[in-house]
Design an enzyme around this catalytic site. Structure first.
Site, PDB file in Angstrom:
ATOM      1  N   HIS A 103     -46.004  -3.010 -32.135  1.00  0.00           N
ATOM      2  CA  HIS A 103     -45.617  -2.387 -33.371  1.00  0.00           C
ATOM      3  C   HIS A 103     -45.823  -3.177 -34.487  1.00  0.00           C
ATOM      4  O   HIS A 103     -45.403  -3.158 -35.689  1.00  0.00           O
ATOM      5  CB  HIS A 103     -44.459  -1.985 -33.181  1.00  0.00           C
ATOM      6  CG  HIS A 103     -44.125  -0.838 -32.395  1.00  0.00           C
ATOM      7  ND1 HIS A 103     -42.766  -0.620 -31.620  1.00  0.00           N
ATOM      8  CD2 HIS A 103     -44.762  -0.056 -31.544  1.00  0.00           C
ATOM      9  CE1 HIS A 103     -42.913   0.486 -30.901  1.00  0.00           C
ATOM     10  NE2 HIS A 103     -44.395   0.730 -30.773  1.00  0.00           N
ATOM     11  N   ALA A 121     -30.440  -9.601 -21.367  1.00  0.00           N
ATOM     12  CA  ALA A 121     -31.622 -10.290 -21.166  1.00  0.00           C
ATOM     13  C   ALA A 121     -31.590 -11.987 -20.750  1.00  0.00           C
ATOM     14  O   ALA A 121     -32.379 -12.489 -19.984  1.00  0.00           O
ATOM     15  CB  ALA A 121     -32.779  -9.790 -22.477  1.00  0.00           C
TER      16      ALA A 121
HETATM   17  N1  APR Z   1     -29.980  -7.527 -23.505  1.00  0.00           N
HETATM   18  C1  APR Z   1     -30.703  -6.683 -22.883  1.00  0.00           C
HETATM   19  N2  APR Z   1     -30.800  -5.433 -23.291  1.00  0.00           N
HETATM   20  C2  APR Z   1     -29.825  -5.257 -24.571  1.00  0.00           C
HETATM   21  C3  APR Z   1     -29.150  -6.195 -25.005  1.00  0.00           C
HETATM   22  C4  APR Z   1     -29.208  -7.362 -24.544  1.00  0.00           C
HETATM   23  N3  APR Z   1     -28.813  -8.499 -25.287  1.00  0.00           N
HETATM   24  N4  APR Z   1     -28.405  -5.621 -26.165  1.00  0.00           N
HETATM   25  C5  APR Z   1     -28.772  -4.239 -26.205  1.00  0.00           C
HETATM   26  N5  APR Z   1     -29.834  -4.168 -25.119  1.00  0.00           N
HETATM   27  C6  APR Z   1     -30.485  -2.959 -24.788  1.00  0.00           C
HETATM   28  C7  APR Z   1     -29.625  -1.569 -25.421  1.00  0.00           C
HETATM   29  O1  APR Z   1     -28.683  -1.069 -24.104  1.00  0.00           O
HETATM   30  C8  APR Z   1     -30.970  -0.767 -25.487  1.00  0.00           C
HETATM   31  O2  APR Z   1     -31.024   0.228 -24.435  1.00  0.00           O
HETATM   32  O3  APR Z   1     -31.612  -2.756 -25.479  1.00  0.00           O
HETATM   33  C9  APR Z   1     -32.154  -1.399 -25.581  1.00  0.00           C
HETATM   34  C10 APR Z   1     -32.769  -1.386 -27.153  1.00  0.00           C
HETATM   35  O4  APR Z   1     -33.193   0.032 -27.333  1.00  0.00           O
HETATM   36  P1  APR Z   1     -33.587   0.276 -28.730  1.00  0.00           P
HETATM   37  O5  APR Z   1     -32.798  -0.023 -29.890  1.00  0.00           O
HETATM   38  O6  APR Z   1     -34.262   1.819 -28.778  1.00  0.00           O
HETATM   39  O7  APR Z   1     -35.004  -0.535 -28.985  1.00  0.00           O
HETATM   40  P2  APR Z   1     -36.375  -0.447 -28.443  1.00  0.00           P
HETATM   41  O8  APR Z   1     -36.487   0.076 -26.962  1.00  0.00           O
HETATM   42  O9  APR Z   1     -37.319  -1.767 -28.725  1.00  0.00           O
HETATM   43  O10 APR Z   1     -37.070   0.725 -29.605  1.00  0.00           O
HETATM   44  C11 APR Z   1     -38.414   1.027 -29.356  1.00  0.00           C
HETATM   45  O11 APR Z   1     -38.242   2.211 -31.423  1.00  0.00           O
HETATM   46  O12 APR Z   1     -37.596   2.625 -33.855  1.00  0.00           O
HETATM   47  C12 APR Z   1     -38.768   2.260 -33.074  1.00  0.00           C
HETATM   48  O13 APR Z   1     -40.371   0.622 -33.512  1.00  0.00           O
HETATM   49  C13 APR Z   1     -39.033   0.861 -33.083  1.00  0.00           C
HETATM   50  O14 APR Z   1     -40.123  -0.752 -31.806  1.00  0.00           O
HETATM   51  C14 APR Z   1     -38.851   0.001 -31.781  1.00  0.00           C
HETATM   52  C15 APR Z   1     -39.078   1.067 -30.773  1.00  0.00           C
END
Ligand code: APR
Ligand code: ZN
Length: 244
Positions: free
Chosen positions: A118, A234
């Site tokens: 991205h 993580a």
């Molecule tokens: N360790 C592991 N997982 C975690 C932590 C942590 N400390 N904190 C939060 N999470 C989890 C949440 O439970 C959630 O399921 O990380 C996940 C983040 O999900 P999203 O916020 O949807 O992020 P992501 O999957 O990267 O989104 C993908 O969506 O909006 C677009 O471009 C944007 O790159 C992004 C894409």
């Protein structure tokens, strides 16, 4: 599931691929997008993450960058999770890292083979003259004018991120697909696994015969097809691997 089980799974692989989402950067102060305190609960992604809206109203987008994105990025440092992945690469275990994140923290932690699906919000491009800048260098400009204009030609500046409606960088996506199809272990960390085409990569790996490991703080739609699910942060899950 202990760090020992996860470590055994990763050590038994000869082509490990990591795939990260916003969750791995949460402990560095970078807000995640979805879930209870997700960014998209406070800011409309159809405005602050949409290409059409950007070109219609760049000032709105840049105010989000100035007031939300940049303050979190400016103070962010890699955490234990980022550092663990860089260590696994140094050990020769991790062959490539595909990230949806745009914060550059994997590179700051020392990871070298990083595929940014991205883009990277710290890289800024002038859409008129093609000039390239780093976000940090535009801090004063963002305070002085909205949207900040190109220091060289006064043109429209845009962070090098993929907004909804834009295509993913061809090279990074092709390599991410190639890696997903050739890895023998796909380690998804900190992603809700709902955004396409990124979320199809774990399935591609699984269909090609790889083991699928999901490390996330909460359930994802792909947990049922995973060979191992670690409901943990993580940093602690990956620290456990290195401690072992
Ligand atoms: N360790 C592991 N997982 C975690 C932590 C942590 N400390 N904190 C939060 N999470 C989890 C949440 O439970 C959630 O399921 O990380 C996940 C983040 O999900 P999203 O916020 O949807 O992020 P992501 O999957 O990267 O989104 C993908 O969506 O909006 C677009 O471009 C944007 O790159 C992004 C894409
Ligand atoms: Zn310019």
């Amino acid at each position: 599931m202990s760090g020992k089980d996860l470590r055994a799974m990763l050590e038994s692989s000869s082509h490990l691929l990591a795939f990260t989402g916003a969750g791995i950067s949460a402990e560095s102060g970078i807000p995640i997008y979805r879930g209870a305190d997700g960014l998209w609960n406070k800011y409309d992604p159809n405005k602050v993450a949409d290409a059409d809206y950007f070109f219609h109203n760049p000032a709105y987008y840049w105010q989000f960058v100035r007031d939300v994105r940049y303050p979190a990025l400016r103070d962010a440092a890699p955490n234990q999770g980022h550092r663990a992945l860089a260590e696994l690469e140094r050990m020769g275990l991790l062959k490539a890292l595909v990230t949806q994140n745009v914060d550059g923290l994997h590179q700051d932690a020392g990871s070298e083979n990083v595929l940014e699906l991205h883009g990277n919000t710290r890289r800024i491009r002038c859409l008129d003259c093609g000039g390239g800048y780093v976000l940090e260098a535009l801090e004063d400009r963002m305070r002085g004018e909205m949207p900040p204009s190109c220091p060289d030609c006064g043109g429209l500046l845009k962070p090098d991120v993929v907004l909804f409606g834009e295509s993913l960088p061809e090279g990074a996506l092709q390599e991410a697909v190639r890696q997903s199809r050739s890895c023998d272990c796909f380690l998804a960390i900190g992603s809700s696994l709902v955004v396409q085409p990124a979320a199809s990569l774990p399935m591609m790996a699984k269909q090609a015969g790889a083991g699928l490991v999901i490390v996330n703080k909460e359930e994802t739609p792909l947990d049922a097809m995973a060979d191992m699910v670690v409901w943990d942060s993580a940093s602690s899950a990956l620290a456990g691997v290195l401690e072992e």
